[in-house]
Scaffold this motif. Structure first.
Motif, PDB file in Angstrom:
ATOM      1  N   ARG A 259       0.707  -1.201   0.153  1.00 53.98           N
ATOM      2  CA  ARG A 259       0.453   0.322   0.142  1.00 53.98           C
ATOM      3  C   ARG A 259       0.411   0.727  -0.095  1.00 53.98           C
ATOM      4  O   ARG A 259       2.066   1.181   1.407  1.00 53.98           O
ATOM      5  CB  ARG A 259      -0.723   0.099   1.421  1.00 53.98           C
ATOM      6  CG  ARG A 259      -2.213  -0.935   1.097  1.00 53.98           C
ATOM      7  CD  ARG A 259      -2.762  -1.407   1.808  1.00 53.98           C
ATOM      8  NE  ARG A 259      -4.318  -2.108   1.744  1.00 53.98           N
ATOM      9  CZ  ARG A 259      -5.085  -1.830   1.202  1.00 53.98           C
ATOM     10  NH1 ARG A 259      -5.266  -0.737   1.378  1.00 53.98           N
ATOM     11  NH2 ARG A 259      -6.131  -2.727   1.147  1.00 53.98           N
ATOM     12  N   PRO A 260       0.382   2.339  -1.011  1.00 56.16           N
ATOM     13  CA  PRO A 260       1.392   3.456  -1.253  1.00 56.16           C
ATOM     14  C   PRO A 260       1.293   4.472   0.075  1.00 56.16           C
ATOM     15  O   PRO A 260       0.155   4.201   0.562  1.00 56.16           O
ATOM     16  CB  PRO A 260       0.734   4.402  -2.411  1.00 56.16           C
ATOM     17  CG  PRO A 260      -0.357   3.581  -2.637  1.00 56.16           C
ATOM     18  CD  PRO A 260      -0.645   2.355  -2.055  1.00 56.16           C
ATOM     19  N   GLU A 261       2.276   5.306   0.248  1.00 57.10           N
ATOM     20  CA  GLU A 261       1.893   6.470   1.559  1.00 57.10           C
ATOM     21  C   GLU A 261       1.008   7.513   0.451  1.00 57.10           C
ATOM     22  O   GLU A 261       1.223   8.014  -0.742  1.00 57.10           O
ATOM     23  CB  GLU A 261       2.951   7.049   1.685  1.00 57.10           C
ATOM     24  CG  GLU A 261       3.113   7.808   2.590  1.00 57.10           C
ATOM     25  CD  GLU A 261       4.495   8.090   3.247  1.00 57.10           C
ATOM     26  OE1 GLU A 261       4.412   9.086   3.559  1.00 57.10           O
ATOM     27  OE2 GLU A 261       5.635   7.595   3.294  1.00 57.10           O
ATOM     28  N   THR A 262       0.023   7.197   1.221  1.00 48.09           N
ATOM     29  CA  THR A 262      -1.254   8.998   0.690  1.00 48.09           C
ATOM     30  C   THR A 262      -0.613  10.236   1.348  1.00 48.09           C
ATOM     31  O   THR A 262      -0.237  10.022   2.073  1.00 48.09           O
ATOM     32  CB  THR A 262      -2.437   8.208   1.071  1.00 48.09           C
ATOM     33  OG1 THR A 262      -3.053   8.139   2.203  1.00 48.09           O
ATOM     34  CG2 THR A 262      -2.931   6.779   0.179  1.00 48.09           C
TER      35      THR A 262
ATOM     36  N   LEU B 262      -1.649  10.496  -4.254  1.00 53.09           N
ATOM     37  CA  LEU B 262      -0.592   9.732  -3.234  1.00 53.09           C
ATOM     38  C   LEU B 262       1.047  11.557  -2.999  1.00 53.09           C
ATOM     39  O   LEU B 262       0.635  12.037  -3.221  1.00 53.09           O
ATOM     40  CB  LEU B 262       0.694   9.169  -4.343  1.00 53.09           C
ATOM     41  CG  LEU B 262      -0.454   7.939  -5.076  1.00 53.09           C
ATOM     42  CD1 LEU B 262       0.652   7.360  -5.828  1.00 53.09           C
ATOM     43  CD2 LEU B 262      -0.517   6.760  -4.350  1.00 53.09           C
ATOM     44  N   ALA B 263       1.608  10.403  -2.075  1.00 60.59           N
ATOM     45  CA  ALA B 263       2.498  11.356  -1.413  1.00 60.59           C
ATOM     46  C   ALA B 263       3.456  11.473  -2.525  1.00 60.59           C
ATOM     47  O   ALA B 263       3.536  13.082  -2.339  1.00 60.59           O
ATOM     48  CB  ALA B 263       3.340  10.878  -0.283  1.00 60.59           C
ATOM     49  N   SER B 264       3.434  11.036  -3.264  1.00 60.97           N
ATOM     50  CA  SER B 264       4.409  11.332  -4.757  1.00 60.97           C
ATOM     51  C   SER B 264       3.829  11.922  -5.746  1.00 60.97           C
ATOM     52  O   SER B 264       4.401  12.730  -6.451  1.00 60.97           O
ATOM     53  CB  SER B 264       5.190  10.523  -5.143  1.00 60.97           C
ATOM     54  OG  SER B 264       3.678   9.489  -6.026  1.00 60.97           O
ATOM     55  N   GLY B 265       1.963  12.685  -5.432  1.00 60.26           N
ATOM     56  CA  GLY B 265       1.466  13.433  -6.590  1.00 60.26           C
ATOM     57  C   GLY B 265       0.361  13.322  -6.782  1.00 60.26           C
ATOM     58  O   GLY B 265      -0.355  14.142  -7.848  1.00 60.26           O
TER      59      GLY B 265
ATOM     60  N   ALA C 159      -3.878   5.056  -9.203  1.00 61.19           N
ATOM     61  CA  ALA C 159      -2.824   6.186  -8.643  1.00 61.19           C
ATOM     62  C   ALA C 159      -1.607   5.342  -8.946  1.00 61.19           C
ATOM     63  O   ALA C 159      -0.772   5.963  -9.410  1.00 61.19           O
ATOM     64  CB  ALA C 159      -2.531   6.634  -7.213  1.00 61.19           C
ATOM     65  N   LEU C 160      -1.611   4.157  -8.528  1.00 54.35           N
ATOM     66  CA  LEU C 160      -0.041   3.525  -8.788  1.00 54.35           C
ATOM     67  C   LEU C 160       0.017   3.324 -10.160  1.00 54.35           C
ATOM     68  O   LEU C 160       1.164   3.065 -10.323  1.00 54.35           O
ATOM     69  CB  LEU C 160      -0.289   2.233  -7.769  1.00 54.35           C
ATOM     70  CG  LEU C 160      -0.295   2.614  -6.418  1.00 54.35           C
ATOM     71  CD1 LEU C 160      -0.185   1.063  -5.800  1.00 54.35           C
ATOM     72  CD2 LEU C 160       1.840   3.345  -6.319  1.00 54.35           C
TER      73      LEU C 160
END
Lengths: 147, 365, 194
Positions: A32-35, A74-77, A100-101
């Motif tokens: 799970r990615p950082e959101t 996501l934290a990466s935008g 998003a991923l």
């Protein structure tokens, strides 16, 4: 449509037909990615479904379908979006994360995680079709008036 | 008119509690799960979705349970629920030609592209009560065919190619589509609005009207061009994405009726169409709807409007079972004041009548 | 992009209630906690009203200052789903963050005789909203008269408002917002210089 839009559209179609468990498992497999934030908390709503008169004529409204949507960042935008039938908010949120991923450098991992779900859906459709095909009428013409 | 009355609070609360108890039935019998209703009362769920005008099998199953199996009450619950949800927008018109059909039959061509696929049908069953079901018998697994189903283009396309059927008017994209849930019903109603009203109309009412056209009240000489049932993808274009998102599949039933040919000085004789569609497996409803759709097109074809099924105000104003039940059932609400007024009026007229009769008797004596 | 309401259901109900009370009690200042942090250039009060009232069926018209910001456009499009229209007459809601840029009230739609509710509701951000005697209000929902100071007003507002009243039951409704406050000016209310 751009290539990435086509990829997202296809993945959205898989997520819409997947079960909540399948999507959660896919996400867990990738990690799970950082959101950054929940841009839009999962929300149940309606879409008015349209069909065409005679199957191909002017459109008309048939009735509504229940739809749940979600949007995450996501934290990466990257922004991930989900719209799917039903009222399962967790499933919609997970699908939005996958969307998003898919726009990040981890797109290949997402595709790989979705592949078995894609296969399962295809197999279910094939089974349905084979069972329907077994009820197809094979007409044979009775010999008549042969003289 | 009805007036507010006070004092029933405890009685109402107890009535609801009693209703809950009666709904549960014998507590020695297992409680009914929503999955059981959804999976085994499929056609009931489909009907509640169609007339509730909301595709959501789990919700329809819950409504059926809550309504003790009363279809109109379940429709009421579904319609009430939908008013609590925001509308995201309108779908892309569904492509029923691309349906993954599990049933497709035509009564006008024996051999047609894609063939006749019976699917799970009650047709050809003997309608004998099956006591094995009561004993809990599990059915065998269905047969499979290795022959793949071929694409199934709409049958009317065959007639269309030869110009033997009126073409569907393909309106320019983006033309406004009437929506019954947004604007009040107004007459004359365009065909899109009529179809929307019929799609959620009561199956019994629409069926009776369809039947009436066959019996001569607005006869159209119909043939079933095609019935198909199967999965159709619904797509939606969100404002923020700008491309079509597949929302998933819904089961739809579609019926195309091909009806009496007609022609005029300017148009050659050709067949005309009636169209029906229902959520889920609603074959009877879709067929009846197609008959009524065609009957309601009477004015368009210069036919005399004489029968109930051709009268759009009669059909559209009465086909919604929720509206019908609302107005019929409101009669059980207190009408004490109205009735007092009526009572007073009858007493007064009665007194006048008796006075006149006495006068007449006296005069006669 | 910024997030909208943290709790969409309760927040939009709260904002709706404030707007409803503002229109039911014309001229009376309603404390208004917007509860959102919209992008630069879009006042929080106007943003909260748009999020509560607008959806894909209610076209929005924005003043020239707002349409210059793509952040504002994206925010409103994403969170409301409402189409953004070019002509005031097409709008269900008009968002005016600079009163000087407000077009003539008669350029909005006034509704029809059959459906007077289909008129534009104009949301105007002001610098100051106070109950002091700059203008006098009279009409349903007001006991006698009340006073309001809303500054700055769009140019020619008092004259245009009098004209708007002549079309009753057709006509636009206005909501004035300022930092933490909301005031309603429905078409039923007389609004004259003190």
């Amino acid at each position: 449509m751009t290539d990435i839009q086509k990829k997202r559209q296809s993945a959205m179609g898989v997520c819409a037909r997947a079960t909540a468990e399948e999507i959660a498992a896919a996400l867990d497999r990738i990690g799970r990615p950082e959101t950054a934030n929940e841009l839009r908390a999962p929300e149940a709503g309606l879409v008015m479904a349209r069909a065409r008169m005679g199957g191909n004529g002017a459109p008309f409204n048939v009735g509504e379908v229940s739809v749940t949507r979600a949007a995450v960042r996501l934290a990466s935008g990257e922004t991930g979006i989900a719209y799917q039938l039903g009222r399962d908010s967790k499933k919609a949120r997970d699908a939005a994360l996958l969307d998003a991923l898919l726009q990040t450098g981890r797109a290949a991992e997402v595709e790989a995680a979705l592949a078995p779900i894609r296969t399962r859906i295809q197999e279910d459709q094939n089974l349905k079709a084979r069972r329907a095909a077994a009820t197809k009428v094979d007409f044979f013409t009775m010999v008549r008036g042969e003289d | 008119m009805y007036v507010a009355v006070k004092g029933g609070e405890a009685a109402i609360a107890n009535a609801h509690r009693l209703l809950d108890h009666e709904r549960r039935g014998d507590r020695g019998v297992a409680d009914l799960s929503l999955a059981q209703i959804r999976e085994q009362m499929t056609l009931l769920v489909d009907r509640v979705m169609t007339e509730g005008s909301l595709y959501d099998p789990d919700l329809a199953a819950l409504a059926i349970k809550q309504a003790r199996g009363d279809i109109i009450e379940a429709v009421f619950l579904v319609r009430a629920f939908r008013t609590t949800l925001p509308r995201f927008g309108y779908s892309v018109p569904a492509d029923t030609g691309a349906m993954r059909a599990v049933r497709r039959v035509s009564a006008i061509y024996k051999d047609l592209p894609g063939g006749q696929v019976l699917g799970p049908t009650f047709d050809y069953t003997h309608r004998l009560i099956d006591f094995l079901l009561a004993a809990g018998a599990e059915p065998p697994v269905p047969d499979e065919s290795e022959k793949v189903l071929e694409p199934m283009p709409h049958v009317t396309g065959l007639l269309d190619r030869e110009g033997l059927i009126e073409p569907e008017s393909a309106e320019e994209e983006g033309a406004p589509v009437s929506d019954l849930t947004r604007e009040p019903l107004d007459f004359p109603a365009p065909r899109d609005l009529r179809l929307q009203a019929l799609a959620r109309g009561d199956e019994g009412f629409v069926l009776a009207l369809g039947y009436s056209t066959q019996r001569g009240f607005g006869r159209t000489h119909p043939f079933t061009g095609e019935i198909r049932i199967g999965d159709v993808e619904i797509e939606f274009v969100p404002e923020e994405l700008g491309f079509a998102v597949p929302l998933g599949d819904v089961v739809l039933t579609e019926c195309e009726m091909i009806t009496q040919f007609k022609g005029s000085a300017s148009a050659p004789p050709q067949f005309t169409r009636g169209y029906g569609v229902a959520f889920g497996r609603g074959e009877r409803k879709a067929m009846a709807m197609a008959l009524v759709d065609r009957a309601l097109r009477a004015r368009e074809f210069g036919e005399d409007v004489q029968a109930p099924a051709q009268d759009e105000e009669f059909v559209l104003a009465h086909c919604d079972n929720l509206q019908s039940t609302g107005f019929v059932e409101h009669l059980k609400l207190p009408h004490y004041v109205d009735f007092q007024a009526e009572l007073g009026l009858v007493r007064k007229m009665r007194a006048e009548y008796e006075a006149r009769r006495d006068d007449a008797l006296e005069a006669a004596e | 992009m910024s997030v909208a309401f943290s709790n969409p259901v309760f927040d939009s109900q709260r904002v709706f209630r404030t707007a409803m009370n503002a229109l039911a009690r014309p001229g009376k200042l309603q404390p208004f906690d917007a509860g959102v942090r919209p992008p630069e250039g879009l006042p929080a009060e106007i943003a909260a009203l748009a999020l509560s009232l607008a959806d894909h069926e209610t076209p929005l018209w924005l003043d020239a200052a707002l349409t210059q910001s793509t952040d504002v456009l994206d925010y409103l499009r994403f969170h409301t789903g409402a189409p953004i229209v070019r002509h005031p007459v097409e709008a269900a809601f008009a968002l005016v963050c600079d009163p000087a840029l407000c077009p003539a009230l008669m350029s909005f739609t006034l509704g029809t005789a059959d459906y007077p509710d289909r008129s534009t509701t104009v949301l105007i951000q002001t610098d100051t909203l106070r109950s002091s005697d700059s203008h006098t209000l009279r009409g349903p929902g007001i006991a006698g008269t009340s006073v309001l100071r809303a500054e700055p007003l769009p140019p020619g507002f008092v004259r245009e408002w009098a004209e708007n009243r002549r079309y009753f039951p057709r006509g636009v409704d206005v909501l004035f917002a300022a930092d933490g406050w909301l005031v309603g000016l429905p078409r039923t209310t007389e609004f004259t210089g003190a």
